[in-house]
Design an enzyme around this catalytic site. Structure first.
Site, PDB file in Angstrom:
ATOM      1  N   LYS A  54       2.923   2.167  -4.307  1.00 42.83           N
ATOM      2  CA  LYS A  54       2.009   3.190  -3.799  1.00 42.83           C
ATOM      3  C   LYS A  54       2.167   4.475  -4.613  1.00 42.83           C
ATOM      4  O   LYS A  54       1.189   5.131  -4.969  1.00 42.83           O
ATOM      5  CB  LYS A  54       2.295   3.469  -2.318  1.00 42.83           C
ATOM      6  CG  LYS A  54       1.797   2.364  -1.380  1.00 42.83           C
ATOM      7  CD  LYS A  54       2.342   2.511   0.024  1.00 42.83           C
ATOM      8  CE  LYS A  54       1.940   1.305   0.889  1.00 42.83           C
ATOM      9  NZ  LYS A  54       2.580   1.285   2.205  1.00 42.83           N
ATOM     10  N   GLN A  98       6.623   4.234   6.095  1.00 51.09           N
ATOM     11  CA  GLN A  98       6.598   2.788   5.865  1.00 51.09           C
ATOM     12  C   GLN A  98       7.208   2.043   7.056  1.00 51.09           C
ATOM     13  O   GLN A  98       8.281   2.399   7.540  1.00 51.09           O
ATOM     14  CB  GLN A  98       7.363   2.468   4.568  1.00 51.09           C
ATOM     15  CG  GLN A  98       7.308   1.024   4.137  1.00 51.09           C
ATOM     16  CD  GLN A  98       5.918   0.565   3.710  1.00 51.09           C
ATOM     17  OE1 GLN A  98       5.103   1.346   3.232  1.00 51.09           O
ATOM     18  NE2 GLN A  98       5.635  -0.716   3.892  1.00 51.09           N
ATOM     19  N   ASP A 121      -2.656   6.271   7.279  1.00 49.58           N
ATOM     20  CA  ASP A 121      -2.467   4.880   7.698  1.00 49.58           C
ATOM     21  C   ASP A 121      -3.367   4.514   8.877  1.00 49.58           C
ATOM     22  O   ASP A 121      -3.483   3.340   9.230  1.00 49.58           O
ATOM     23  CB  ASP A 121      -1.012   4.684   8.156  1.00 49.58           C
ATOM     24  CG  ASP A 121      -0.212   3.844   7.167  1.00 49.58           C
ATOM     25  OD1 ASP A 121      -0.832   3.128   6.374  1.00 49.58           O
ATOM     26  OD2 ASP A 121       1.028   3.908   7.233  1.00 49.58           O
TER      27      ASP A 121
HETATM   28  N1  GUN Z   1       4.221  -2.046   6.283  1.00 50.07           N
HETATM   29  C1  GUN Z   1       3.457  -3.086   5.867  1.00 50.07           C
HETATM   30  N2  GUN Z   1       2.192  -2.666   5.634  1.00 50.07           N
HETATM   31  C2  GUN Z   1       2.155  -1.344   5.897  1.00 50.07           C
HETATM   32  C3  GUN Z   1       1.143  -0.352   5.830  1.00 50.07           C
HETATM   33  O1  GUN Z   1      -0.023  -0.604   5.486  1.00 50.07           O
HETATM   34  N3  GUN Z   1       1.504   0.900   6.193  1.00 50.07           N
HETATM   35  C4  GUN Z   1       2.773   1.198   6.595  1.00 50.07           C
HETATM   36  N4  GUN Z   1       3.040   2.448   6.924  1.00 50.07           N
HETATM   37  N5  GUN Z   1       3.736   0.315   6.661  1.00 50.07           N
HETATM   38  C5  GUN Z   1       3.430  -0.955   6.313  1.00 50.07           C
END
Ligand code: GUN
Length: 298
Positions: A54, A98, A121
């Site tokens: 990311k 995350q 998110d």
């Molecule tokens: N863990 C797995 N996929 C995601 C996501 O799209 N966002 C976040 N914050 N954690 C994740």
């Protein structure tokens, strides 16, 4: 029938290019550079890879990004204190914590602590509610990526029967809400299957579009898909593979080879939904910055 491959990697590259142009335009018009704060608690290797990817994608698109690494033993209050700081830091238009989090931390409490205007998110109940009511603001990146893949591959869900397998708050539920809306790229008849569904195959066999998001390796088999269906695979599962240097390989929730003999189009793993998720997160971060700069109303 042999399925056309829906190339999420190429689509994601296109979207990241579009975001980079949007970033340039925003900075030229307002002087604002979009910023994303990523918070990683603990050392889960898969989460560390996601966060690194990311950050790289942000840099390439001209988005300022900083990762906050906290130890596995972090107390909930320490994480909440960091989120409060980030909520007040004008450099960050988006904040991403995350998931999953270590057991001493409540995901629900953390999700509620993120400023809904920075919740790229789309997990805060305010954003989840806006989506459900047909006024999406920040949509979780994976469902947004699935919708974009359908539209960009010429499989507009409008008028189609879509079956989503999986009911998580991060994929299944928001995807169902997104595709059932009366809006462009949506307007589908959506059914959600889950562990309480006695015969998932009986439901998926009726679908024009099947989205597999239950987190079980190769659980969607060829007999569960009708000839000519479109299949999107959200799963990322590690399975042991002694022939690989790492000792494992990644497979989706779809039994890829046999299903691709029947489907008209299918997304692969890797190279399908995964890269799209990152691209859509960048798009949401740009949107958050545009909103903060007052250059976008909705
Ligand atoms: N863990 C797995 N996929 C995601 C996501 O799209 N966002 C976040 N914050 N954690 C994740």
């Amino acid at each position: 029938m042999t399925a056309k491959i829906i190339d999420g990697k190429q689509m994601a590259e296109d979207i990241r290019g579009e975001v980079a142009l949007g970033v340039k335009a925003l900075t030229a018009a307002t002087g604002v550079t979009p910023g994303l704060a990523a918070v990683l608690v603990g050392e889960d290797p898969a989460s560390a890879i996601y966060v690194r990817n990311k950050r790289r994608a942000c840099e390439e698109a001209g988005i300022f990004s900083e990762t906050f690494d906290l130890p596995e033993t972090t107390a909930q209050d320490e994480l909440l204190a960091l989120i409060a700081e980030l909520n007040a830091d004008a450099r960050f238009h988006g904040i991403l914590v995350q998931l999953p989090l270590p057991p001493q931390i409540s995901e629900r409490t953390v999700i509620l602590a993120v400023d809904p205007e920075r919740d790229v998110d789309g997990l805060h109940p305010l954003n989840a509610g806006l989506l459900l009511q047909g006024q999406p603001r920040f949509v979780p990146a994976t469902p947004a990526g699935v919708q974009e893949m359908l539209v960009r591959s010429g499989n507009d869900p409008a008028g189609k029967s879509v079956v989503v397998v999986g009911r998580s708050n991060i994929v299944g539920k928001p995807l169902a809400a997104l595709l059932m809306q009366k809006a462009e790229g949506a307007n589908a008849t959506v059914t959600v299957c889950h562990t309480g569904t006695p015969d998932i195959g009986a439901v998926t066999r009726c679908a024009d579009i099947v989205v597999a998001a239950m987190g079980r390796p190769r659980a969607i088999t060829a007999d569960m898909v009708r000839e000519g269906a479109v299949v999107i695979d959200v799963g990322i599962n590690r399975v042991e593979d002694a022939s690989r240097k790492a000792g494992y390989r990644l497979v989706g929730d779809v039994d890829f080879e046999p299903v691709s003999e029947k489907a008209s189009a299918i997304s692969p793993v890797p190279g399908g939904v995964g890269p799209m998720t990152i691209a859509m997160l960048l798009k949401s971060t740009l949107r958050a910055a545009e909103r903060a700069a007052g250059s976008r109303e909705a």
